[in-house]
Design a protein around this motif. Structure first.
Motif, PDB file in Angstrom:
ATOM      1  N   GLU B  68     -22.105  61.919 -57.160  1.00  0.00           N
ATOM      2  CA  GLU B  68     -20.758  61.682 -57.714  1.00  0.00           C
ATOM      3  C   GLU B  68     -19.727  61.417 -56.615  1.00  0.00           C
ATOM      4  O   GLU B  68     -18.846  60.566 -56.776  1.00  0.00           O
ATOM      5  CB  GLU B  68     -20.350  62.865 -58.599  1.00  0.00           C
ATOM      6  CG  GLU B  68     -21.239  62.925 -59.858  1.00  0.00           C
ATOM      7  CD  GLU B  68     -20.790  63.944 -60.887  1.00  0.00           C
ATOM      8  OE1 GLU B  68     -20.270  65.006 -60.472  1.00  0.00           O
ATOM      9  OE2 GLU B  68     -20.962  63.677 -62.091  1.00  0.00           O
ATOM     10  N   ALA B  69     -19.845  62.136 -55.506  1.00  0.00           N
ATOM     11  CA  ALA B  69     -18.892  61.904 -54.416  1.00  0.00           C
ATOM     12  C   ALA B  69     -19.082  60.510 -53.827  1.00  0.00           C
ATOM     13  O   ALA B  69     -18.113  59.796 -53.534  1.00  0.00           O
ATOM     14  CB  ALA B  69     -19.062  62.971 -53.329  1.00  0.00           C
ATOM     15  N   PHE B  70     -20.350  60.116 -53.695  1.00  0.00           N
ATOM     16  CA  PHE B  70     -20.628  58.777 -53.151  1.00  0.00           C
ATOM     17  C   PHE B  70     -20.083  57.699 -54.073  1.00  0.00           C
ATOM     18  O   PHE B  70     -19.423  56.746 -53.632  1.00  0.00           O
ATOM     19  CB  PHE B  70     -22.139  58.609 -52.961  1.00  0.00           C
ATOM     20  CG  PHE B  70     -22.541  57.245 -52.491  1.00  0.00           C
ATOM     21  CD1 PHE B  70     -22.499  56.920 -51.134  1.00  0.00           C
ATOM     22  CD2 PHE B  70     -22.955  56.264 -53.387  1.00  0.00           C
ATOM     23  CE1 PHE B  70     -22.863  55.646 -50.695  1.00  0.00           C
ATOM     24  CE2 PHE B  70     -23.313  54.993 -52.961  1.00  0.00           C
ATOM     25  CZ  PHE B  70     -23.267  54.676 -51.611  1.00  0.00           C
ATOM     26  N   VAL B  71     -20.354  57.835 -55.371  1.00  0.00           N
ATOM     27  CA  VAL B  71     -19.903  56.832 -56.343  1.00  0.00           C
ATOM     28  C   VAL B  71     -18.379  56.755 -56.381  1.00  0.00           C
ATOM     29  O   VAL B  71     -17.788  55.665 -56.404  1.00  0.00           O
ATOM     30  CB  VAL B  71     -20.486  57.140 -57.739  1.00  0.00           C
ATOM     31  CG1 VAL B  71     -19.772  56.320 -58.825  1.00  0.00           C
ATOM     32  CG2 VAL B  71     -21.989  56.867 -57.757  1.00  0.00           C
ATOM     33  N   ALA B  72     -17.736  57.918 -56.355  1.00  0.00           N
ATOM     34  CA  ALA B  72     -16.269  57.922 -56.405  1.00  0.00           C
ATOM     35  C   ALA B  72     -15.686  57.206 -55.192  1.00  0.00           C
ATOM     36  O   ALA B  72     -14.774  56.373 -55.305  1.00  0.00           O
ATOM     37  CB  ALA B  72     -15.752  59.365 -56.463  1.00  0.00           C
TER      38      ALA B  72
END
Lengths: 208, 208, 208, 208, 208, 208
Positions: B68-72
């Protein structure tokens, strides 16, 4: 197919690109001179086999002795008898050109690796980082030697030759690896020095 | 299209390649965990829009907070509001990845440059040597900054920022250039460290 | 303690320095925007725990999506569950930042190594040359991997992963080493690109 | 204060460190020989002024001619008459040692920059990246010359000397910049070759 | 022979060269000061033994403490007692100077290798690429250490010292290798910084 | 003079050297094949003009097409019509070979620079560091281009060509500079890959 129609064909392919690949072959204003009969025949053979004359040949065509020496050396190295397959020689060409970041040679010989191997991904791997390719130990050793010879030739020593012999290369093969790697270290620099542009038709070749 | 059929499609494309791009996404044995609803929806959206889930997302899917952090961060940087066009951000991605010789990112974002620009040659130029591309001064300055920041970040100083301002970039634009270049300096290293393999479908995209 | 008094405190500490560390956080004129409630709470937590808000957070505070993505990724990587201790993650941060000669990250994370380890000399060794530190083989292998990944990511291969496994790291640990090293390769470049200055209070922390 | 009590003092300071800085001065087993009267007096003067004998002197103390030559050259360069201030000479020492990543010299001369300048941040900047320091043009040119002379001495030419003259340095000053930079290029290498460890007392000096 | 007649002799030798080696010893205008009696005697001894005063001594002659410190250190290192032969010390001098591409030192110490070894080819090999010389393992290890110490001092560690011990070098020998390599890393930089020119007489020495 | 007597002569010259320069021409066991009439004549001409056959020719003599292509290209480049003098072409050869630290080419072409220029010092300067030579702006620009093309060919661009045009070089001259530099980038690598040894007679040539 005539040279003129070959040019027309490649222009269509590069319609969207403003790379100027097919219009300004180099940054140097060197007028084409009259081809010798041997070179005339060679250019015709290129058109017959490839559909076009590779731009590097047109770049050399301002001077016949230079063109003839280049063609003689190129054809001997890349197409003549050798313990290295034609694909292996093209792989060396691209791995060396990647180290030197040579646009012309990466485009032209990347297409060759794709075509000779019938493996488009292999061509991309040679262009991008040969270490990421899943090669057998023989081909990996071959490219390690060629790339070390490119980036720090002063440090190539007996241990490096031994690594080639250990995977089965003969002394003649070692010469050929060195000679192909050496040749593209020359060609990469002539291409970079003159801003040589590849025929744009290469880009789409052997992609599927 | 389901994820399964997308995979089938890309397998056909890479039939000849033994690159293993679609079978072993990384060299690390990290079991995919259950996707959160948000990530499930995101993967579905990828399939809907791209026809497949990019392998980098599958590689991160062993841990939802990391994914999720990467995608955000990725979506904000590459798709969010910016003075840089989406093409310019992809050009930075590829020029940086070329400097770092990252196979995954060159394949995936090289395809993106070809697709967004509708100019296959531009994609190749970014992969091979951005200096050979015939860019306007703004884009050239942008890539010079991004590549210097990649190769010798310790030497980037006010003169480098001034060169960006001189061609019209705002301070916010400078942040974005740095942030995109920085992001790919991160991603290139995670990909290289884990031998991450791109979806092989990228190779043939946007070639014509 | 309020943010204002924290600033006052650090101003005293840097009285002699003309480094401007606390006055001009970056070379870019980017106005702070209004913090989201989540970020407001996070800044307050920083002041409560550290006595100040790290300048990197203020630098990102011109745009909430960017700040939130940075904070999410940072906290997961540096403080989330991992087979690497928090000290080990900070050691990677500093060894990578030393390779990239990043003033901001060396100051902030050098202080963290000193603090977490209760060993001021270890912090200096990470800043100056991690090879001079007398580390156990596990930590040495970890830093060798992180620094090679920083300086020549294209050459990281299976042998490098094997060296980590040989000293007991799991595949998940390898991911975490790569991800922390990757993250600081990003942050170092954003800091260098923007001339980001650390809170001067870091300099004196954990020295005794 | 005797040498013995100085050692006791520094041991306390390094209690938490396992750096061995004070126990094994180098990786070489070279027995201290009897000091000549001149060197005996010099060591006593060190204890009187500094509270301890710098480890580099103990490292040289296996051979009196070497110790005496080192001391003579060091004292002339760093303390003798010069158009460069003592602080400027220490700044060169640290910037050069940073380029060479020399643990011994960064610790010992980083402490000296902090002490002579009464500016702890300046010492950190010299250790981490002198380019991030906000220096006047004179000192910046001085360090640019010293660091270029360190990293690519073969490329130093008249233009580099001109850059020094342009900010007011005399020919004698240029000699002194070169000589100090040269001296630390020597000392850095002797320290690295022998794993020389600094007196741990340096770490805490001049931090406030 | 007087200094004047020595100068006359070397002028004849360099008749064809416009290198200015014998007229402008450095690019800095630093007036020779009066020699101390010790240095006067030393210069006379040079003329007696060599037929000339090496230009490096004239370059230092603007300041007696600097000249005396240089001479003391040089003579101890290159001519004093050591487990390294004088030839081995000269070989290190030239291999280091080749790495740093120092014209002065390559000319002066290349002549010394030719002279001490009575092997002109060995001198050329040290100047051009010591790896091409067919050395015994002891001398090869010695030069590998000296050159690594020159090009990446930060990476010299216990394994490098072990490689020297494995071929029979003592800890004192390791010091001496490091000290000679270090000394020429200093001298190379002072020579490059000042454009120091060798006595042209060196070029023809010991060629047959 | 027969080839046999030429060999005897050069053996005498290298009596003291254990370099094996004249006995083992390369590290590869490649049997000389029968010379073609053209190459027989060429070797005889070498003996007549030089007194010996350069070892590089013997190294290529295992295969006539390779030898003939090499000779054709070499003679055109180094001896054919050009806006560059023969000395200038030899200067490029040596400056490039110095960058690549190629023993064979430095020995053979260093002798050529000494001979063609009648200036032994100029030969040494090209071998050691061309930047230390006092060249006119034209020759300096020529060598700067050739050496940049050698060390970072990917960064050669229009500005570099402009620097050549600014000192009077024509587009044809630029080609020739690139072609000579490229050729020695090839030859240096073939020589290093095969441990090619120069005829020892070169060492003493044109020294006085």
């Amino acid at each position: 197919m005539s040279r003129k129609s070959a040019k027309a064909k490649s222009s269509v392919q590069s319609r969207k690109a403003d790379s100027g690949d097919d219009t300004d072959i180099t940054a140097l204003a060197l007028a084409e001179t009259k081809l010798t009969p041997a070179m005339e025949a060679y250019f015709d053979k290129c058109i017959e086999k490839l559909g076009f004359v590779p731009n590097v040949l047109k770049a050399y065509a301002f001077d016949m002795p230079k063109l003839e020496a280049f063609v003689a050396m190129y054809n001997d190295l890349m197409l003549g008898p050798s313990g290295l397959s034609k694909l292996e020689r093209e792989m060396i060409a691209v791995a060396v050109s990647s180290q030197n970041r040579c646009y012309y040679c990466l485009v032209a010989h990347g297409a060759a690796v794709r075509g000779v191997s019938d493996d488009p991904v292999l061509g991309e791997l040679m262009v991008m980082n040969y270490r990421a390719a899943r090669l057998d130990p023989r081909q990996r050793a071959m490219l390690d030697f060629a790339v070390k010879l490119t980036s720090e030739p002063w440090a190539v020593e007996e241990d490096d030759r031994k690594a080639l012999r250990d995977v089965g290369f003969s002394d003649r093969d070692i010469w050929d690896i060195a000679a192909v790697a050496g040749f593209f270290n020359m060609s990469n620099r002539i291409a970079s020095a003159t801003d040589m542009r590849p025929n744009s038709i290469y880009h789409g070749q052997n992609r599927a």
